[in-house]
Design an enzyme around this catalytic site. Structure first.
Site, PDB file in Angstrom:
ATOM      1  N   CYS A  36       0.812  -1.214   0.000  1.00 47.69           N
ATOM      2  CA  CYS A  36       0.000   0.000   0.000  1.00 47.69           C
ATOM      3  C   CYS A  36       0.846   1.264   0.000  1.00 47.69           C
ATOM      4  CB  CYS A  36      -0.987  -0.012   1.147  1.00 47.69           C
ATOM      5  SG  CYS A  36      -0.401  -0.822   2.617  1.00 47.69           S
ATOM      6  N   CYS A  53      -0.774   1.616  10.543  1.00 48.02           N
ATOM      7  CA  CYS A  53      -0.497   2.062   9.163  1.00 48.02           C
ATOM      8  C   CYS A  53      -1.824   2.040   8.433  1.00 48.02           C
ATOM      9  CB  CYS A  53       0.563   1.186   8.505  1.00 48.02           C
ATOM     10  SG  CYS A  53       0.085  -0.539   8.333  1.00 48.02           S
TER      11      CYS A  53
END
Lengths: 387, 92
Positions: free
Chosen positions: A195, A344
């Site tokens: 990501c 995160c």
């Protein structure tokens, strides 16, 4: 086979092809007879499907298991805001049928897998790979080589595009290089953290997918020189283009000197996917609900966000921003005398950070936020933007 | 000096430079010179044993070094070396 004929309406529709001497009605006939399978109805699929349909490819199969998402609309120009939530293949079929009523669309609202790929591909002449992940790339390649189909390949990442024609049939009966000649195996997951390192310039799939459509049409009609044994590279930032020569690899397990692979395999395993979950499972976790109650009771803890600054700008939980790559340098900013929650986007990078801090620096007070800010946006605060 | 063209996914390791001037008589010397200057890029190009990783191809001009003498291919002063990584799509 019965001679392919055209109605007056079709002749008028395709007239700009018919008046090109090298193309003419013979090329148009080959297009009408052709069956092309497009794998992936995303950024590459949008221009690919639309141009193949407009050009008059007689049968187009489209495979995709996904539904239209808000984050697709920046590049997947086949879809509109009103399509969000609908199956991509269903919307694509609607658009294409409106664009060209003279062709046939066959949809597969499913994921291409080792179980169904050979069965689906069997009915087609040419496959166009517009997928977005390594396991499916290798699956499409292997299925094409094992089924003797041409694989018109295109791939994009951020500002880079690649196009090639794999497994092309030469006049002497041999086949051109395929994806495994070029890249015998994919990068291990985690080398490029998913990501944090993704993204694609919206117009890039429009450019590269159009080149891919052009190669499909050349392969079908036999005009020009298909991009076989060569790979086209486009750098949208510098506007540099290169066409590199590819070669066959004797060690190719599918069709090298000593082939060892005669059927499709488990591509998730081949690409190392699933294995990284084992690594991250052994860090302490808290759920987004627990985090919310810690916040509500004003518990004394530290919240650290290990994403990048540009991700923080999209949405954040007010944590202290220390990107994963800088965690070691900022180790003295991380509390050791109270609980520390690290998060995160979805939980992978924060788990990596915790493992590093525990193993190298002996921290024992770190908790990974399960599911990351995405889970928080789903379960706690729907006003947060997801990306 | 030879030039190595850095693909966009690896530019974060080279201070966003799209090409880097390197010294060396062979491909591997040139790559090692690049890694010497930008150590973090190393893991993305070479295996621990110094061979080129399976998901990266190296070209001199338009030619794959595997069609030449691989890592030991001699390079000219004005050689342009390309590093081509496997890319799969926007989410990979």
């Amino acid at each position: 086979m019965a001679e392919v004929t055209f109605s007056k309406a079709e002749l008028e529709r395709y007239s700009r092809h018919l008046i090109i001497p090298e193309f003419n009605i013979e090329g148009q006939r080959k297009l009408k007879e052709a069956k092309v399978l497009v794998v992936g109805t995303g950024g590459l699929g949008a221009p690919l499907i639309q141009y193949l349909s407009a050009a008059g490819v007689g049968t187009i199969g489209i495979v995709d298991f996904d539904v239209v998402d808000d984050s697709n609309l920046q590049r997947q120009v086949l879809f509109t805001s009103a399509d969000v939530g609908r199956p991509k293949v269903e919307v694509a079929k609607e658009r294409i049928e409106a664009q060209n009523p003279f062709i046939q669309i066959i949809t597969y609202n499913t994921q291409l897998t080792s179980e169904n790929a050979l069965e689906i591909i069997r009915d087609y002449d040419v496959v166009a790979d517009g997928t977005d992940n390594f396991p499916t790339r290798y699956l499409v390649n292997d299925a094409c080589v094992l089924s003797d189909k041409v694989n018109v390949y295109a791939s994009i990442f951020r500002f880079d595009g690649q196009v090639s024609v794999f497994n092309h049939l030469h006049e002497d009966g041999t086949r051109g290089p395929n994806y495994r000649d070029l890249f015998p195996s994919p990068p291990p997951p985690g080398l490029v953290p998913s990501c944090a390192e993704g993204g694609v310039l919206g117009v890039l799939p429009g450019i590269i997918g159009s080149l891919q459509a052009n190669e499909v049409i050349k392969v079908i009609t036999g005009i020009g020189e298909p991009l076989s044994g060569r790979m086209f590279i486009f750098d949208a930032l510098s506007f540099e283009t290169r066409t590199l020569n590819l070669r066959k690899d004797e060690k190719n397990p599918l069709n090298g000197k000593n082939p060892t692979q005669t059927e499709l395999i488990d591509y998730e395993m081949f690409c190392g996917i699933g294995q990284e979950n084992g690594q991250t499972a052994n860090v302490k976790e808290i759920t987004v609900k627990e985090l919310e109650s810690w916040q509500a009771e004003k518990k004394d803890f530290q919240l650290i966000d290990v994403r990048e600054g540009y991700e923080y700008d999209i949405a954040n939980l007010g944590g202290e921003l220390i990107p994963l790559a800088k965690v070691e340098k900022a180790v003295n900013k991380i509390a050791s005398d109270k609980e520390v929650v690290i998060h995160c986007r979805s939980g992978k990078r924060s788990a990596d950070a915790i493992q590093l801090l525990e193993q190298k620096y002996g921290f024992k007070n770190l908790y990974n936020l399960k599911g990351g800010i995405l889970a928080y946006a789903d379960e706690i605060d729907q006003s947060l933007a997801k990306y | 000096m030879a030039k190595i063209i850095i693909p966009t996914p690896l530019r974060k390791f080279t201070n966003n430079q799209k090409d880097v001037q390197v010294k060396g008589q062979t491909v591997i010397e040139a790559i090692n010179d690049l890694i010497n200057e930008y150590p973090e890029i190393g893991n993305n190009i070479l295996n621990d044993d110094g061979s080129i990783r399976n998901f990266v191809r190296v070209f001199i001009g338009d030619e794959d070094i595997q069609a030449l003498k691989n890592e030991d291919t001699a390079i000219r002063e004005d050689a342009v070396i390309s590093i081509i990584p496997a890319i799969a799509g926007g989410i990979s």
